[in-house]
Design a protein around this motif. Structure first.
Motif, PDB file in Angstrom:
ATOM      1  N   TYR A 158       0.844  -1.200   0.000  1.00 29.87           N
ATOM      2  CA  TYR A 158       0.000   0.000   0.000  1.00 29.87           C
ATOM      3  C   TYR A 158       0.872   1.240   0.000  1.00 29.87           C
ATOM      4  O   TYR A 158       1.849   1.328   0.753  1.00 29.87           O
ATOM      5  CB  TYR A 158      -0.912   0.000   1.238  1.00 29.87           C
ATOM      6  CG  TYR A 158      -1.981  -1.070   1.130  1.00 29.87           C
ATOM      7  CD1 TYR A 158      -3.250  -0.763   0.676  1.00 29.87           C
ATOM      8  CD2 TYR A 158      -1.687  -2.399   1.433  1.00 29.87           C
ATOM      9  CE1 TYR A 158      -4.213  -1.754   0.531  1.00 29.87           C
ATOM     10  CE2 TYR A 158      -2.641  -3.397   1.300  1.00 29.87           C
ATOM     11  CZ  TYR A 158      -3.905  -3.064   0.850  1.00 29.87           C
ATOM     12  OH  TYR A 158      -4.854  -4.044   0.696  1.00 29.87           O
ATOM     13  N   ARG A 159       0.515   2.185  -0.841  1.00 29.58           N
ATOM     14  CA  ARG A 159       1.235   3.464  -0.899  1.00 29.58           C
ATOM     15  C   ARG A 159       0.204   4.561  -0.728  1.00 29.58           C
ATOM     16  O   ARG A 159      -0.582   4.833  -1.633  1.00 29.58           O
ATOM     17  CB  ARG A 159       1.952   3.574  -2.245  1.00 29.58           C
ATOM     18  CG  ARG A 159       3.026   4.609  -2.260  1.00 29.58           C
ATOM     19  CD  ARG A 159       3.955   4.433  -3.434  1.00 29.58           C
ATOM     20  NE  ARG A 159       4.753   3.219  -3.347  1.00 29.58           N
ATOM     21  CZ  ARG A 159       5.242   2.555  -4.387  1.00 29.58           C
ATOM     22  NH1 ARG A 159       5.017   2.993  -5.595  1.00 29.58           N
ATOM     23  NH2 ARG A 159       5.960   1.466  -4.215  1.00 29.58           N
ATOM     24  N   LEU A 160       0.179   5.168   0.461  1.00 29.65           N
ATOM     25  CA  LEU A 160      -0.791   6.231   0.727  1.00 29.65           C
ATOM     26  C   LEU A 160      -0.073   7.564   0.645  1.00 29.65           C
ATOM     27  O   LEU A 160       0.933   7.757   1.336  1.00 29.65           O
ATOM     28  CB  LEU A 160      -1.421   6.051   2.111  1.00 29.65           C
ATOM     29  CG  LEU A 160      -2.146   4.718   2.351  1.00 29.65           C
ATOM     30  CD1 LEU A 160      -2.913   4.745   3.664  1.00 29.65           C
ATOM     31  CD2 LEU A 160      -3.100   4.374   1.218  1.00 29.65           C
ATOM     32  N   VAL A 173       2.075  -6.255  -6.401  1.00 30.35           N
ATOM     33  CA  VAL A 173       0.898  -5.408  -6.623  1.00 30.35           C
ATOM     34  C   VAL A 173       0.906  -4.262  -5.611  1.00 30.35           C
ATOM     35  O   VAL A 173       0.966  -4.492  -4.406  1.00 30.35           O
ATOM     36  CB  VAL A 173      -0.400  -6.231  -6.462  1.00 30.35           C
ATOM     37  CG1 VAL A 173      -1.614  -5.355  -6.712  1.00 30.35           C
ATOM     38  CG2 VAL A 173      -0.392  -7.420  -7.406  1.00 30.35           C
ATOM     39  N   VAL A 174       0.860  -3.040  -6.134  1.00 28.01           N
ATOM     40  CA  VAL A 174       0.895  -1.868  -5.255  1.00 28.01           C
ATOM     41  C   VAL A 174      -0.432  -1.131  -5.368  1.00 28.01           C
ATOM     42  O   VAL A 174      -0.861  -0.763  -6.459  1.00 28.01           O
ATOM     43  CB  VAL A 174       2.055  -0.923  -5.644  1.00 28.01           C
ATOM     44  CG1 VAL A 174       2.076   0.293  -4.723  1.00 28.01           C
ATOM     45  CG2 VAL A 174       3.385  -1.655  -5.603  1.00 28.01           C
ATOM     46  N   VAL A 175      -1.077  -0.914  -4.222  1.00 26.53           N
ATOM     47  CA  VAL A 175      -2.339  -0.189  -4.175  1.00 26.53           C
ATOM     48  C   VAL A 175      -2.015   1.241  -3.741  1.00 26.53           C
ATOM     49  O   VAL A 175      -1.466   1.442  -2.660  1.00 26.53           O
ATOM     50  CB  VAL A 175      -3.300  -0.848  -3.153  1.00 26.53           C
ATOM     51  CG1 VAL A 175      -4.587  -0.057  -3.050  1.00 26.53           C
ATOM     52  CG2 VAL A 175      -3.572  -2.299  -3.536  1.00 26.53           C
ATOM     53  N   SER A 176      -2.346   2.226  -4.594  1.00 22.75           N
ATOM     54  CA  SER A 176      -2.020   3.621  -4.272  1.00 22.75           C
ATOM     55  C   SER A 176      -3.293   4.412  -4.012  1.00 22.75           C
ATOM     56  O   SER A 176      -4.313   4.188  -4.668  1.00 22.75           O
ATOM     57  CB  SER A 176      -1.299   4.292  -5.439  1.00 22.75           C
ATOM     58  OG  SER A 176      -0.171   3.553  -5.785  1.00 22.75           O
ATOM     59  N   CYS A 177      -3.207   5.345  -3.074  1.00 24.75           N
ATOM     60  CA  CYS A 177      -4.379   6.149  -2.733  1.00 24.75           C
ATOM     61  C   CYS A 177      -3.907   7.473  -2.135  1.00 24.75           C
ATOM     62  O   CYS A 177      -2.952   7.501  -1.357  1.00 24.75           O
ATOM     63  CB  CYS A 177      -5.219   5.350  -1.729  1.00 24.75           C
ATOM     64  SG  CYS A 177      -6.648   6.196  -1.063  1.00 24.75           S
ATOM     65  N   GLU A 178      -4.584   8.564  -2.504  1.00 25.76           N
ATOM     66  CA  GLU A 178      -4.284   9.877  -1.913  1.00 25.76           C
ATOM     67  C   GLU A 178      -5.054   9.982  -0.597  1.00 25.76           C
ATOM     68  O   GLU A 178      -6.188   9.514  -0.504  1.00 25.76           O
ATOM     69  CB  GLU A 178      -4.769  10.947  -2.904  1.00 25.76           C
ATOM     70  CG  GLU A 178      -4.634  12.350  -2.408  1.00 25.76           C
ATOM     71  CD  GLU A 178      -5.499  13.328  -3.226  1.00 25.76           C
ATOM     72  OE1 GLU A 178      -5.921  12.993  -4.353  1.00 25.76           O
ATOM     73  OE2 GLU A 178      -5.781  14.412  -2.694  1.00 25.76           O
ATOM     74  N   VAL A 179      -4.425  10.584   0.403  1.00 21.77           N
ATOM     75  CA  VAL A 179      -5.128  10.787   1.675  1.00 21.77           C
ATOM     76  C   VAL A 179      -5.426  12.273   1.819  1.00 21.77           C
ATOM     77  O   VAL A 179      -4.538  13.106   1.640  1.00 21.77           O
ATOM     78  CB  VAL A 179      -4.287  10.288   2.861  1.00 21.77           C
ATOM     79  CG1 VAL A 179      -4.989  10.572   4.181  1.00 21.77           C
ATOM     80  CG2 VAL A 179      -4.032   8.794   2.723  1.00 21.77           C
ATOM     81  N   ARG A 180      -6.676  12.609   2.122  1.00 29.01           N
ATOM     82  CA  ARG A 180      -7.060  14.018   2.269  1.00 29.01           C
ATOM     83  C   ARG A 180      -7.350  14.335   3.732  1.00 29.01           C
ATOM     84  O   ARG A 180      -8.051  13.579   4.399  1.00 29.01           O
ATOM     85  CB  ARG A 180      -8.300  14.322   1.427  1.00 29.01           C
ATOM     86  CG  ARG A 180      -7.990  14.223  -0.038  1.00 29.01           C
ATOM     87  CD  ARG A 180      -9.105  14.744  -0.902  1.00 29.01           C
ATOM     88  NE  ARG A 180      -8.681  14.683  -2.297  1.00 29.01           N
ATOM     89  CZ  ARG A 180      -9.472  14.907  -3.325  1.00 29.01           C
ATOM     90  NH1 ARG A 180     -10.730  15.222  -3.130  1.00 29.01           N
ATOM     91  NH2 ARG A 180      -9.005  14.814  -4.554  1.00 29.01           N
ATOM     92  N   GLY A 181      -6.805  15.453   4.183  1.00 32.76           N
ATOM     93  CA  GLY A 181      -7.108  15.915   5.540  1.00 32.76           C
ATOM     94  C   GLY A 181      -6.282  15.242   6.608  1.00 32.76           C
ATOM     95  O   GLY A 181      -6.533  15.425   7.793  1.00 32.76           O
TER      96      GLY A 181
END
Ligand SMILES: C[S@@+](CC[C@H](N)C(=O)[O-])C[C@H]1O[C@@H](n2cnc3c(N)ncnc32)[C@H](O)[C@@H]1O
Length: 375
Positions: A158-160, A173-181
């Motif tokens: 996981y890449r946040l 397998v890399v799961v990417s997601c932007e974190v807001r706040g």
């Protein structure tokens, strides 16, 4: 009237789902809304099949084997490089006219079959919450599991916010997601041991069937080359392990029975992501009753990533769902409902875009997220 509804539906899809993410689908959504011929094709298909995502997937599937067509030139996933211009919509119209019979067949026979492994970010957040209340090994089931790719959530990296947040041993397998706040660091803890994993789906995808794999890939949007690579990585991983087993079953009638067949007494985490919109109001009520029944036998934690308005109809005890948040259906609410034989604890955990491109952790249990920028 139905043609007008479809026009609005495609415009909504273009403005809320595609804008900023897919210039091709944004332009094509507007194009379909303004093209009576294309609307006519949709009007000839069963009403419940008239969904923008299904329509675009059907076109995309046909394009995969017609890379030389003018329309494919706009699709980077099919090797195209052409920027959106005023030839795009006519190219779609011409393509649909030429392949009208095949499209009509796909639109009447196929169903929406996405499997978005970014939603594993919501699942991981939910599982962390479950661990705080019920530490130790858990069994895991997903209802509406599609191909079962989310069943392998603890096999992915996981890449946040660009930061590596959680790694497994050499996952490809890399799961990417932007974190807001909030900062992406520290959001995910180590996943607990998973004793069993099982998917339930009305129409499971058989990953050994090349046609089924191609249909799954058809839901990847034209510009999302990296997502296609991630999906293929997850599919290869699932095909190489027997862990991602998905059985045929209806959420509204079979959930309790199938969960009852899982051996052991440890809690079972039941994940749903983008399932409720496929259920009628009656079926949603029946699904929740199935969870209640299953919780009579062993602790059940329902972890969800679903539209707030639909969650508001399931009897969840979440304060924010009584306010304006329940109307923000272009976003997903992430949360968990921990259910024992005679106790229940519902908790809001975050807000996200439906594909988990971004996630905002809840600041407090009554957060209504009016502070979150939503593009
Ligand atoms: C949009 S996909 C989401 C798949 C997966 N949860 C994900 O997040 O990638 C919805 C899935 O729900 C399944 N589904 C729809 N109605 C169902 C029902 N009544 N019972 C079980 N599964 C259902 C569909 O077959 C499909 O695989």
């Amino acid at each position: 009237m139905e043609a007008e509804r479809l026009r609005r539906l495609f415009r909504f899809f273009g403005a809320t789902q595609s804008a900023g993410r897919s210039p091709v689908y944004e332009a094509l959504s507007e194009g379909v809304a303004g093209d009576d011929g294309l609307l006519g094709l949709l009007l000839d298909t069963p009403e419940e099949q008239r969904r923008p995502s299904l329509f675009f997937a059907a076109v995309n599937l046909l394009l995969a084997s017609r890379r030389g067509s003018e329309l494919a030139a706009y699709y980077p996933i099919h090797g195209g490089h052409r920027a959106v211009d005023d030839r795009l919509v006519p190219a779609l119209s011409a393509f649909c006219r030429r392949h009208r019979d095949e499209l009509a067949r796909l639109l009447s026979e196929r169903s929406t079959q996405t499997n978005e492994i970014r939603r594993c970010v919501a699942l991981r957040v939910g599982v962390d919450h479950v661990q705080r209340h019920w530490p130790g090994p858990v069994a895991f089931a997903e209802v509406g599991a599609s191909a079962g790719l989310n069943l392998l959530f603890d096999h992915y990296d996981y890449r946040l916010d660009g930061e590596v947040s959680s790694t497994t041993s050499a996952s490809s397998v890399v799961v990417s997601c932007e974190v807001r706040g909030a900062s992406g660091t520290g959001i995910l803890r180590t996943a607990p041991p998973i004793t069993r994993r099982l998917g339930i789906d009305q129409r499971p995808i058989d990953l050994s069937d090349p046609d089924a794999r191609a249909w799954l890939e058809a839901f990847v949007w034209p510009e999302h080359i990296e997502e296609l690579a991630t999906l293929r990585g997850a599919v290869d991983l699932a095909a190489a392990t027997s862990a991602a087993r998905v059985v045929t079953g209806d959420a509204a009638t079979d959930t309790a029975r199938i969960l009852g067949e899982l051996p052991g007494r440890e809690p079972v985490v039941v994940f749903t992501a983008s399932l409720l919109s496929y259920l009628t109001a009656q079926a949603r009520t029946a699904f929740v009753a199935q969870l209640r029944e299953a919780a009579q036998r062993r602790p059940v934690a329902w972890v969800f990533a679903e539209a707030p308005g639909l969650l508001a109809t399931t009897g969840l005890d979440v304060v924010a769902l009584r306010g304006p948040l329940a109307r923000r259906n272009s976003l997903y609410l992430v949360g968990a409902s921990l259910r024992g034989a005679d106790r229940r604890h519902d908790q809001l955990l975050g807000l996200a875009d439906p594909y988990l491109r971004w996630f905002s952790p809840a600041r407090d249990p009554a957060d209504d997220f009016d502070w979150v920028p939503t593009d």
